[in-house]
Scaffold this motif. Structure first.
Motif, PDB file in Angstrom:
ATOM      1  N   PHE A 119       0.824  -1.213   0.000  1.00  0.00           N
ATOM      2  CA  PHE A 119       0.000   0.000   0.000  1.00  0.00           C
ATOM      3  C   PHE A 119       0.860   1.266   0.000  1.00  0.00           C
ATOM      4  O   PHE A 119       1.722   1.455   0.859  1.00  0.00           O
ATOM      5  CB  PHE A 119      -0.906  -0.013   1.231  1.00  0.00           C
ATOM      6  CG  PHE A 119      -1.847   1.140   1.323  1.00  0.00           C
ATOM      7  CD1 PHE A 119      -2.946   1.222   0.497  1.00  0.00           C
ATOM      8  CD2 PHE A 119      -1.637   2.147   2.251  1.00  0.00           C
ATOM      9  CE1 PHE A 119      -3.835   2.290   0.585  1.00  0.00           C
ATOM     10  CE2 PHE A 119      -2.511   3.213   2.356  1.00  0.00           C
ATOM     11  CZ  PHE A 119      -3.606   3.277   1.525  1.00  0.00           C
ATOM     12  N   LEU A 120       0.634   2.136  -0.998  1.00  0.00           N
ATOM     13  CA  LEU A 120       1.297   3.442  -1.058  1.00  0.00           C
ATOM     14  C   LEU A 120       0.431   4.528  -0.442  1.00  0.00           C
ATOM     15  O   LEU A 120       0.904   5.359   0.323  1.00  0.00           O
ATOM     16  CB  LEU A 120       1.588   3.840  -2.510  1.00  0.00           C
ATOM     17  CG  LEU A 120       2.690   3.103  -3.226  1.00  0.00           C
ATOM     18  CD1 LEU A 120       2.751   3.534  -4.692  1.00  0.00           C
ATOM     19  CD2 LEU A 120       4.027   3.347  -2.546  1.00  0.00           C
ATOM     20  N   GLY A 121      -0.852   4.567  -0.810  1.00  0.00           N
ATOM     21  CA  GLY A 121      -1.729   5.604  -0.298  1.00  0.00           C
ATOM     22  C   GLY A 121      -3.108   5.534  -0.923  1.00  0.00           C
ATOM     23  O   GLY A 121      -3.358   4.758  -1.835  1.00  0.00           O
ATOM     24  N   MET A 122      -3.996   6.398  -0.397  1.00  0.00           N
ATOM     25  CA  MET A 122      -5.372   6.464  -0.857  1.00  0.00           C
ATOM     26  C   MET A 122      -5.776   7.929  -0.920  1.00  0.00           C
ATOM     27  O   MET A 122      -5.371   8.718  -0.061  1.00  0.00           O
ATOM     28  CB  MET A 122      -6.278   5.700   0.109  1.00  0.00           C
ATOM     29  CG  MET A 122      -7.721   5.680  -0.310  1.00  0.00           C
ATOM     30  SD  MET A 122      -8.740   4.579   0.724  1.00  0.00           S
ATOM     31  CE  MET A 122      -8.491   5.251   2.342  1.00  0.00           C
ATOM     32  N   ALA A 123      -6.572   8.290  -1.920  1.00  0.00           N
ATOM     33  CA  ALA A 123      -6.993   9.677  -2.085  1.00  0.00           C
ATOM     34  C   ALA A 123      -8.457   9.749  -2.499  1.00  0.00           C
ATOM     35  O   ALA A 123      -8.890   8.996  -3.364  1.00  0.00           O
ATOM     36  CB  ALA A 123      -6.135  10.377  -3.124  1.00  0.00           C
ATOM     37  N   GLU A 124      -9.183  10.647  -1.874  1.00  0.00           N
ATOM     38  CA  GLU A 124     -10.560  10.912  -2.283  1.00  0.00           C
ATOM     39  C   GLU A 124     -10.610  12.028  -3.313  1.00  0.00           C
ATOM     40  O   GLU A 124     -11.517  12.085  -4.122  1.00  0.00           O
ATOM     41  CB  GLU A 124     -11.411  11.266  -1.072  1.00  0.00           C
ATOM     42  CG  GLU A 124     -11.615  10.105  -0.137  1.00  0.00           C
ATOM     43  CD  GLU A 124     -12.516  10.440   1.034  1.00  0.00           C
ATOM     44  OE1 GLU A 124     -13.193  11.487   1.000  1.00  0.00           O
ATOM     45  OE2 GLU A 124     -12.531   9.658   1.984  1.00  0.00           O
ATOM     46  N   GLY A 125      -9.631  12.911  -3.268  1.00  0.00           N
ATOM     47  CA  GLY A 125      -9.583  14.029  -4.206  1.00  0.00           C
ATOM     48  C   GLY A 125      -8.357  13.947  -5.093  1.00  0.00           C
ATOM     49  O   GLY A 125      -7.682  12.923  -5.164  1.00  0.00           O
ATOM     50  N   ASN A 126      -8.077  15.049  -5.764  1.00  0.00           N
ATOM     51  CA  ASN A 126      -6.912  15.136  -6.644  1.00  0.00           C
ATOM     52  C   ASN A 126      -5.631  15.213  -5.823  1.00  0.00           C
ATOM     53  O   ASN A 126      -5.621  15.766  -4.737  1.00  0.00           O
ATOM     54  CB  ASN A 126      -7.007  16.389  -7.523  1.00  0.00           C
ATOM     55  CG  ASN A 126      -8.252  16.388  -8.391  1.00  0.00           C
ATOM     56  OD1 ASN A 126      -8.779  15.345  -8.737  1.00  0.00           O
ATOM     57  ND2 ASN A 126      -8.702  17.565  -8.751  1.00  0.00           N
TER      58      ASN A 126
END
Length: 110
Positions: free
Chosen positions: A12-19
């Motif tokens: 896992f690197l990361g998660m984003a809801e937006g830009n």
């Protein structure tokens, strides 16, 4: 959307809801060494497409999109910028992303 350093959505690197227009800076969901490290990606967002870019700023001509309907790409080694092998592999080459309408995509991940 989320990104992973290894194939099959491992590391896992990361998660984003937006830009996040620069995965290598110290702001946003992705930071530092996350840039140019993704080997698999997932789209579980509320929008239709997540558009990944070779460069920062979220406006490079070199892009590839992942639809929510497709959901994920387990192996980016066989995906190419603009869908063309001549432009190089998307694997370990994503530096930014933004959410867009389908009409903003000329190349889709497979």
């Amino acid at each position: 959307m989320s990104a992973y350093a290894q194939l099959n959505c491992d590391g896992f690197l990361g998660m984003a809801e937006g830009n996040d227009l620069n995965w290598g800076d110290n702001a946003g969901s992705f930071r530092g060494s996350d840039a140019y490290s993704a080997s698999s990606v997932v789209n579980k967002g509320n929008y239709s497409e997540v558009k990944f870019f070779l460069g920062t700023g979220g406006n490079s001509n070199f892009h590839i999109c992942l639809t929510r309907a497709e959901g994920f790409v387990r192996d980016l080694t066989d995906d190419y910028w603009l869908g063309e092998r001549d432009f190089g592999s998307v694997n370990n080459a994503i530096a930014s992303h933004r959410w867009v309408d389908r009409t903003a995509c000329s190349a889709l991940a497979v």
